[in-house]
Design a protein around this motif. Structure first.
Motif, PDB file in Angstrom:
ATOM      1  N   ARG A 176      29.509 -31.848  81.308  1.00 25.22           N
ATOM      2  CA  ARG A 176      29.953 -32.198  82.678  1.00 25.22           C
ATOM      3  C   ARG A 176      30.548 -30.988  83.383  1.00 25.22           C
ATOM      4  NH1 ARG A 176      31.652 -36.811  79.843  1.00 25.22           N
ATOM      5  NH2 ARG A 176      33.849 -36.171  79.883  1.00 25.22           N
ATOM      6  N   VAL A 177      31.246 -30.135  82.612  1.00 25.20           N
ATOM      7  CA  VAL A 177      31.788 -28.910  83.203  1.00 25.20           C
ATOM      8  C   VAL A 177      30.646 -28.024  83.700  1.00 25.20           C
ATOM      9  CG1 VAL A 177      33.088 -26.794  82.739  1.00 25.20           C
ATOM     10  CG2 VAL A 177      33.884 -28.971  81.789  1.00 25.20           C
ATOM     11  N   ALA A 178      29.603 -27.902  82.901  1.00 22.24           N
ATOM     12  CA  ALA A 178      28.457 -27.072  83.282  1.00 22.24           C
ATOM     13  C   ALA A 178      27.751 -27.617  84.516  1.00 22.24           C
ATOM     14  CB  ALA A 178      27.475 -26.984  82.106  1.00 22.24           C
ATOM     15  N   ALA A 179      27.753 -28.962  84.640  1.00 20.39           N
ATOM     16  CA  ALA A 179      27.097 -29.586  85.795  1.00 20.39           C
ATOM     17  C   ALA A 179      27.987 -29.619  87.021  1.00 20.39           C
ATOM     18  CB  ALA A 179      26.666 -30.998  85.416  1.00 20.39           C
ATOM     19  N   GLY A 180      29.237 -29.199  86.857  1.00 20.97           N
ATOM     20  CA  GLY A 180      30.167 -29.199  87.984  1.00 20.97           C
ATOM     21  C   GLY A 180      30.710 -30.555  88.330  1.00 20.97           C
ATOM     22  N   THR A 181      30.631 -31.518  87.394  1.00 23.77           N
ATOM     23  CA  THR A 181      31.103 -32.881  87.677  1.00 23.77           C
ATOM     24  C   THR A 181      32.425 -33.204  86.993  1.00 23.77           C
ATOM     25  OG1 THR A 181      29.793 -33.744  85.828  1.00 23.77           O
ATOM     26  CG2 THR A 181      28.766 -33.727  88.020  1.00 23.77           C
TER      27      THR A 181
END
Length: 353
Positions: A49-54
Protein backbone atom coordinates in the motif's frame (compact mmCIF):
# COMPACT_ATOMS: atom_id res chain seq x y z
CA UNK A 1 17.01 0.01 18.02
CA UNK A 2 19.25 2.29 15.96
CA UNK A 3 19.56 5.37 18.14
CA UNK A 4 20.39 7.56 15.15
CA UNK A 5 16.78 7.30 13.95
CA UNK A 6 14.30 9.59 15.70
CA UNK A 7 11.07 7.60 15.99
CA UNK A 8 9.05 10.06 18.06
CA UNK A 9 5.51 10.00 16.70
CA UNK A 10 6.52 7.88 13.69
CA UNK A 11 5.12 4.48 12.74
CA UNK A 12 7.10 1.28 13.14
CA UNK A 13 6.06 -2.18 11.95
CA UNK A 14 7.22 -5.01 14.21
CA UNK A 15 6.96 -8.36 12.45
CA UNK A 16 6.47 -11.39 14.66
CA UNK A 17 4.32 -13.02 17.32
CA UNK A 18 3.18 -11.15 20.41
CA UNK A 19 5.19 -13.40 22.71
CA UNK A 20 8.46 -13.22 20.79
CA UNK A 21 8.23 -9.46 20.17
CA UNK A 22 6.87 -8.34 23.56
CA UNK A 23 10.00 -6.61 24.85
CA UNK A 24 10.87 -5.19 21.44
CA UNK A 25 7.42 -3.62 21.05
CA UNK A 26 7.68 -2.12 24.53
CA UNK A 27 11.12 -0.70 23.85
CA UNK A 28 10.14 1.05 20.63
CA UNK A 29 6.99 2.44 22.22
CA UNK A 30 9.13 3.79 25.05
CA UNK A 31 11.19 5.54 22.36
CA UNK A 32 8.07 7.37 21.19
CA UNK A 33 7.21 5.27 18.15
CA UNK A 34 3.68 4.31 17.10
CA UNK A 35 4.17 0.54 17.00
CA UNK A 36 2.03 -1.90 15.04
CA UNK A 37 2.64 -5.62 15.58
CA UNK A 38 1.92 -7.55 12.38
CA UNK A 39 2.54 -10.88 10.73
CA UNK A 40 4.99 -11.13 7.86
CA UNK A 41 2.14 -11.37 5.36
CA UNK A 42 0.41 -8.28 6.73
CA UNK A 43 3.72 -6.39 6.65
CA UNK A 44 4.14 -7.23 2.95
CA UNK A 45 0.62 -6.01 2.27
CA UNK A 46 1.27 -2.79 4.20
CA UNK A 47 4.40 -2.03 2.19
CA UNK A 48 2.44 -2.77 -0.97
CA UNK A 49 0.00 0.00 0.00
CA UNK A 50 2.93 2.33 0.69
CA UNK A 51 4.30 1.62 -2.79
CA UNK A 52 0.88 2.31 -4.31
CA UNK A 53 0.59 5.58 -2.40
CA UNK A 54 -2.56 4.46 -0.57
CA UNK A 55 -1.08 4.29 2.94
CA UNK A 56 -1.71 7.53 4.81
CA UNK A 57 0.91 6.79 7.50
CA UNK A 58 3.85 4.97 5.91
CA UNK A 59 6.18 3.39 8.49
CA UNK A 60 9.62 4.82 9.10
CA UNK A 61 10.95 1.46 10.24
CA UNK A 62 10.32 -2.27 9.82
CA UNK A 63 11.61 -4.52 12.61
CA UNK A 64 11.85 -8.22 11.80
CA UNK A 65 11.54 -10.52 14.82
CA UNK A 66 10.35 -13.88 13.52
CA UNK A 67 8.65 -15.57 10.57
CA UNK A 68 9.57 -17.42 7.41
CA UNK A 69 13.05 -16.52 6.18
CA UNK A 70 11.84 -16.17 2.56
CA UNK A 71 9.35 -13.47 3.63
CA UNK A 72 12.06 -11.67 5.56
CA UNK A 73 14.09 -11.32 2.36
CA UNK A 74 11.03 -10.06 0.46
CA UNK A 75 10.27 -7.49 3.16
CA UNK A 76 13.86 -6.30 3.33
CA UNK A 77 13.88 -5.79 -0.46
CA UNK A 78 10.55 -3.86 -0.38
CA UNK A 79 11.74 -1.68 2.50
CA UNK A 80 15.00 -0.89 0.72
CA UNK A 81 13.20 0.10 -2.45
CA UNK A 82 10.84 2.38 -0.47
CA UNK A 83 13.72 3.87 1.58
CA UNK A 84 12.27 2.49 4.80
CA UNK A 85 14.70 1.37 7.49
CA UNK A 86 14.78 -2.39 8.04
CA UNK A 87 16.37 -4.05 11.09
CA UNK A 88 16.40 -7.55 12.56
CA UNK A 89 16.11 -8.19 16.28
CA UNK A 90 16.25 -11.35 18.35
CA UNK A 91 12.88 -12.20 19.88
CA UNK A 92 12.22 -13.90 23.20
CA UNK A 93 12.78 -17.68 22.93
CA UNK A 94 9.89 -20.09 23.32
CA UNK A 95 10.32 -22.14 26.47
CA UNK A 96 8.65 -25.52 27.10
CA UNK A 97 8.55 -24.64 30.78
CA UNK A 98 9.15 -21.31 32.39
CA UNK A 99 10.72 -20.38 35.67
CA UNK A 100 10.06 -18.29 38.75
CA UNK A 101 12.44 -15.81 40.33
CA UNK A 102 11.68 -14.34 43.74
CA UNK A 103 13.16 -10.84 43.81
CA UNK A 104 13.67 -8.76 46.91
CA UNK A 105 13.02 -5.16 45.96
CA UNK A 106 14.43 -3.56 49.09
CA UNK A 107 12.70 -0.93 51.22
CA UNK A 108 11.15 0.91 48.26
CA UNK A 109 13.95 3.18 47.06
CA UNK A 110 14.60 2.33 43.40
CA UNK A 111 18.34 2.90 43.93
CA UNK A 112 18.38 -0.03 46.37
CA UNK A 113 17.15 -2.58 43.84
CA UNK A 114 19.97 -5.05 43.20
CA UNK A 115 21.62 -5.57 39.81
CA UNK A 116 20.47 -9.20 39.85
CA UNK A 117 16.91 -8.10 40.56
CA UNK A 118 16.96 -5.64 37.67
CA UNK A 119 18.31 -8.34 35.36
CA UNK A 120 15.51 -10.74 36.33
CA UNK A 121 12.89 -8.07 35.69
CA UNK A 122 14.38 -7.24 32.28
CA UNK A 123 13.78 -10.86 31.24
CA UNK A 124 10.34 -11.22 32.84
CA UNK A 125 7.16 -12.08 30.99
CA UNK A 126 4.97 -11.77 34.09
CA UNK A 127 5.57 -9.77 37.29
CA UNK A 128 3.54 -10.39 40.45
CA UNK A 129 4.25 -7.46 42.76
CA UNK A 130 3.52 -6.51 46.36
CA UNK A 131 2.33 -3.24 47.85
CA UNK A 132 5.76 -2.48 49.32
CA UNK A 133 7.75 -3.44 46.23
CA UNK A 134 9.39 -0.57 44.31
CA UNK A 135 6.82 0.21 41.61
CA UNK A 136 7.93 3.56 40.22
CA UNK A 137 10.13 2.11 37.46
CA UNK A 138 8.59 -1.34 37.02
CA UNK A 139 7.39 -0.68 33.48
CA UNK A 140 10.88 0.49 32.55
CA UNK A 141 12.62 -2.40 34.28
CA UNK A 142 10.30 -5.06 32.80
CA UNK A 143 9.29 -3.66 29.40
CA UNK A 144 6.13 -5.22 28.04
CA UNK A 145 5.65 -7.65 30.92
CA UNK A 146 2.22 -8.44 32.29
CA UNK A 147 1.90 -6.90 35.75
CA UNK A 148 -0.30 -8.49 38.42
CA UNK A 149 -0.94 -6.62 41.68
CA UNK A 150 -1.09 -9.14 44.53
CA UNK A 151 -0.39 -6.60 47.26
CA UNK A 152 -1.63 -6.99 50.80
CA UNK A 153 -2.51 -4.35 53.34
CA UNK A 154 -2.56 -5.00 57.10
CA UNK A 155 -5.51 -7.25 57.85
CA UNK A 156 -6.61 -7.42 54.20
CA UNK A 157 -5.28 -9.94 51.69
CA UNK A 158 -6.98 -9.11 48.39
CA UNK A 159 -5.20 -12.07 46.77
CA UNK A 160 -4.77 -14.97 49.24
CA UNK A 161 -1.31 -16.50 49.51
CA UNK A 162 -2.45 -19.78 48.00
CA UNK A 163 -3.78 -17.97 44.96
CA UNK A 164 -0.52 -16.04 44.56
CA UNK A 165 1.37 -19.34 44.51
CA UNK A 166 -1.07 -20.79 41.97
CA UNK A 167 -0.63 -17.75 39.70
CA UNK A 168 3.14 -18.07 39.83
CA UNK A 169 3.09 -21.77 39.02
CA UNK A 170 0.41 -21.53 36.31
CA UNK A 171 2.24 -18.78 34.42
CA UNK A 172 5.53 -20.64 34.66
CA UNK A 173 3.97 -23.88 33.39
CA UNK A 174 2.85 -21.95 30.30
CA UNK A 175 6.50 -21.22 29.52
CA UNK A 176 6.69 -17.73 31.05
CA UNK A 177 9.52 -16.20 33.00
CA UNK A 178 7.80 -15.11 36.21
CA UNK A 179 9.18 -12.60 38.69
CA UNK A 180 7.66 -12.42 42.15
CA UNK A 181 8.67 -8.91 43.23
CA UNK A 182 8.55 -8.24 46.97
CA UNK A 183 9.51 -5.44 49.28
CA UNK A 184 12.58 -6.02 51.42
CA UNK A 185 13.98 -9.54 51.25
CA UNK A 186 11.85 -12.54 50.17
CA UNK A 187 13.00 -14.63 53.13
CA UNK A 188 12.53 -12.00 55.86
CA UNK A 189 8.83 -12.27 56.75
CA UNK A 190 8.09 -12.29 53.01
CA UNK A 191 6.63 -15.82 52.77
CA UNK A 192 9.28 -16.55 50.18
CA UNK A 193 9.91 -19.98 51.63
CA UNK A 194 6.30 -20.98 51.00
CA UNK A 195 6.49 -19.78 47.40
CA UNK A 196 9.72 -21.68 46.76
CA UNK A 197 8.11 -24.87 48.10
CA UNK A 198 5.05 -24.33 45.87
CA UNK A 199 7.30 -24.12 42.82
CA UNK A 200 9.30 -27.18 43.79
CA UNK A 201 6.13 -29.22 44.31
CA UNK A 202 5.01 -28.26 40.78
CA UNK A 203 8.40 -29.00 39.26
CA UNK A 204 8.98 -25.36 38.32
CA UNK A 205 12.59 -24.08 38.45
CA UNK A 206 12.86 -21.34 41.05
CA UNK A 207 15.63 -19.01 42.17
CA UNK A 208 15.82 -16.31 44.83
CA UNK A 209 17.41 -12.88 44.47
CA UNK A 210 17.97 -11.45 47.97
CA UNK A 211 16.92 -7.91 48.70
CA UNK A 212 17.93 -5.16 51.13
CA UNK A 213 15.81 -5.87 54.19
CA UNK A 214 13.95 -3.01 55.85
CA UNK A 215 14.98 -4.43 59.24
CA UNK A 216 18.43 -2.90 58.75
CA UNK A 217 18.02 -0.33 55.99
CA UNK A 218 15.09 1.64 57.40
CA UNK A 219 16.76 2.24 60.79
CA UNK A 220 19.86 3.25 58.82
CA UNK A 221 17.77 5.78 56.88
CA UNK A 222 16.98 7.39 60.23
CA UNK A 223 20.62 7.29 61.31
CA UNK A 224 20.14 4.39 63.71
CA UNK A 225 22.69 1.55 63.60
CA UNK A 226 21.29 -1.80 64.71
CA UNK A 227 24.69 -2.63 66.24
CA UNK A 228 27.25 -0.27 67.74
CA UNK A 229 30.54 -0.92 69.46
CA UNK A 230 30.26 -1.00 73.25
CA UNK A 231 26.49 -0.46 72.94
CA UNK A 232 24.94 -3.44 71.17
CA UNK A 233 26.66 -6.47 69.67
CA UNK A 234 23.46 -8.28 68.64
CA UNK A 235 20.11 -7.51 67.12
CA UNK A 236 16.90 -9.52 66.96
CA UNK A 237 14.39 -9.10 64.15
CA UNK A 238 10.84 -10.09 65.01
CA UNK A 239 7.40 -9.87 63.45
CA UNK A 240 4.86 -7.97 65.50
CA UNK A 241 1.76 -8.73 63.43
CA UNK A 242 0.36 -10.82 66.32
CA UNK A 243 0.81 -10.28 70.09
CA UNK A 244 3.79 -11.91 71.75
CA UNK A 245 3.54 -14.67 74.33
CA UNK A 246 4.90 -14.15 77.82
CA UNK A 247 7.71 -16.58 77.04
CA UNK A 248 8.68 -14.61 73.93
CA UNK A 249 8.65 -11.34 75.85
CA UNK A 250 10.87 -12.80 78.57
CA UNK A 251 13.35 -14.08 75.96
CA UNK A 252 13.48 -10.71 74.21
CA UNK A 253 14.37 -8.95 77.45
CA UNK A 254 16.88 -11.63 78.37
CA UNK A 255 18.70 -11.50 75.04
CA UNK A 256 19.61 -7.84 75.33
CA UNK A 257 20.97 -5.98 72.34
CA UNK A 258 18.72 -4.29 69.80
CA UNK A 259 15.17 -5.36 69.02
CA UNK A 260 13.84 -4.58 65.53
CA UNK A 261 10.11 -5.07 65.05
CA UNK A 262 8.48 -5.32 61.63
CA UNK A 263 4.71 -5.09 61.16
CA UNK A 264 4.33 -4.13 64.80
CA UNK A 265 2.45 -0.83 64.92
CA UNK A 266 -0.85 -2.36 66.00
CA UNK A 267 0.68 -4.53 68.74
CA UNK A 268 3.14 -1.91 70.03
CA UNK A 269 1.24 -1.11 73.28
CA UNK A 270 1.15 -4.82 74.13
CA UNK A 271 4.86 -5.17 73.34
CA UNK A 272 5.91 -2.14 75.37
CA UNK A 273 3.89 -3.24 78.40
CA UNK A 274 5.14 -6.81 78.15
CA UNK A 275 8.80 -5.84 77.90
CA UNK A 276 8.49 -3.69 81.02
CA UNK A 277 6.64 -6.47 82.80
CA UNK A 278 9.60 -8.75 82.20
CA UNK A 279 12.18 -6.28 83.46
CA UNK A 280 13.07 -3.88 80.64
CA UNK A 281 13.76 -0.36 81.89
CA UNK A 282 11.04 2.15 81.17
CA UNK A 283 13.64 4.61 79.83
CA UNK A 284 14.93 2.19 77.19
CA UNK A 285 14.96 4.23 73.95
CA UNK A 286 12.43 3.33 71.25
CA UNK A 287 12.14 4.69 67.73
CA UNK A 288 9.36 4.32 65.15
CA UNK A 289 10.44 4.92 61.56
CA UNK A 290 7.49 5.22 59.19
CA UNK A 291 7.57 5.06 55.39
CA UNK A 292 11.34 4.61 55.23
CA UNK A 293 13.11 6.04 52.18
CA UNK A 294 10.07 7.97 51.01
CA UNK A 295 9.66 11.74 51.05
CA UNK A 296 7.12 11.18 53.84
CA UNK A 297 9.60 9.35 56.10
CA UNK A 298 9.02 10.20 59.74
CA UNK A 299 10.96 9.15 62.82
CA UNK A 300 9.46 9.25 66.30
CA UNK A 301 11.88 8.82 69.22
CA UNK A 302 10.58 8.06 72.67
CA UNK A 303 11.04 5.29 75.26
CA UNK A 304 9.47 1.94 76.10
CA UNK A 305 7.65 3.58 78.99
CA UNK A 306 6.63 6.67 77.05
CA UNK A 307 5.48 5.24 73.75
CA UNK A 308 1.93 4.15 74.61
CA UNK A 309 0.69 7.60 75.78
CA UNK A 310 2.33 9.11 72.69
CA UNK A 311 0.57 6.88 70.17
CA UNK A 312 -2.72 8.79 70.23
CA UNK A 313 -0.87 11.98 69.26
CA UNK A 314 1.60 10.60 66.75
CA UNK A 315 -0.75 7.94 65.29
CA UNK A 316 1.95 5.94 63.47
CA UNK A 317 0.87 3.88 60.48
CA UNK A 318 2.31 0.99 58.50
CA UNK A 319 4.73 0.47 56.92
CA UNK A 320 6.89 1.19 59.93
CA UNK A 321 9.95 -0.29 61.61
CA UNK A 322 10.30 -0.13 65.39
CA UNK A 323 13.74 -0.12 67.00
CA UNK A 324 14.19 -0.72 70.72
CA UNK A 325 17.58 -0.39 72.36
CA UNK A 326 20.45 1.84 73.37
CA UNK A 327 21.47 2.23 69.71
CA UNK A 328 18.65 4.76 69.34
CA UNK A 329 20.67 7.12 71.55
CA UNK A 330 23.60 7.06 69.16
CA UNK A 331 21.60 7.92 66.06
CA UNK A 332 23.62 10.09 63.72
CA UNK A 333 21.22 13.01 64.10
CA UNK A 334 20.75 12.78 67.90
CA UNK A 335 21.36 16.09 69.63
CA UNK A 336 22.65 14.48 72.81
CA UNK A 337 19.44 14.58 74.82
CA UNK A 338 18.27 11.31 76.37
CA UNK A 339 15.15 9.66 75.03
CA UNK A 340 13.54 9.52 78.46
CA UNK A 341 13.64 13.29 78.78
CA UNK A 342 11.73 14.11 75.64
CA UNK A 343 9.55 12.80 72.86
CA UNK A 344 10.96 13.72 69.48
CA UNK A 345 9.30 13.54 66.10
CA UNK A 346 11.49 14.14 63.09
CA UNK A 347 10.58 14.15 59.42
CA UNK A 348 13.02 13.47 56.63
CA UNK A 349 13.33 17.24 56.11
CA UNK A 350 14.55 17.63 59.69
CA UNK A 351 17.29 15.09 59.06
CA UNK A 352 18.72 16.96 56.07
CA UNK A 353 22.15 18.51 56.66
Amino acid sequence: MDVSLDLSGRHALVVGTARAARRIVARYRAGGAVVVLVSAGDACARLGRVAAGTDATPPALVVWVDGRQALREVLAEHASRLRIWFVTEQGAPELPRGQVTLVGGGPGDTDLMTVAGRRALAEADVVLFDRLAPQELMAQWAPGAEFIDVGKTPGHHAVPQGEIESLMVDHALRGNRVVRLKGGDPFVFGRGGEEVLACRRAGVPVTVVPGVTSAISVPAAAGIPVTHRDVSRAFTVISGHTPFTEEELAHLVGLGGTIVVLMGVNTLPHLAAGLQRHGMATDMPLAIIERGYSIAQRTTVTSVGGVTPLLATVAPRSPAVIVIGEVVRVAAWDDGRNAESHDLVRTIADLAP
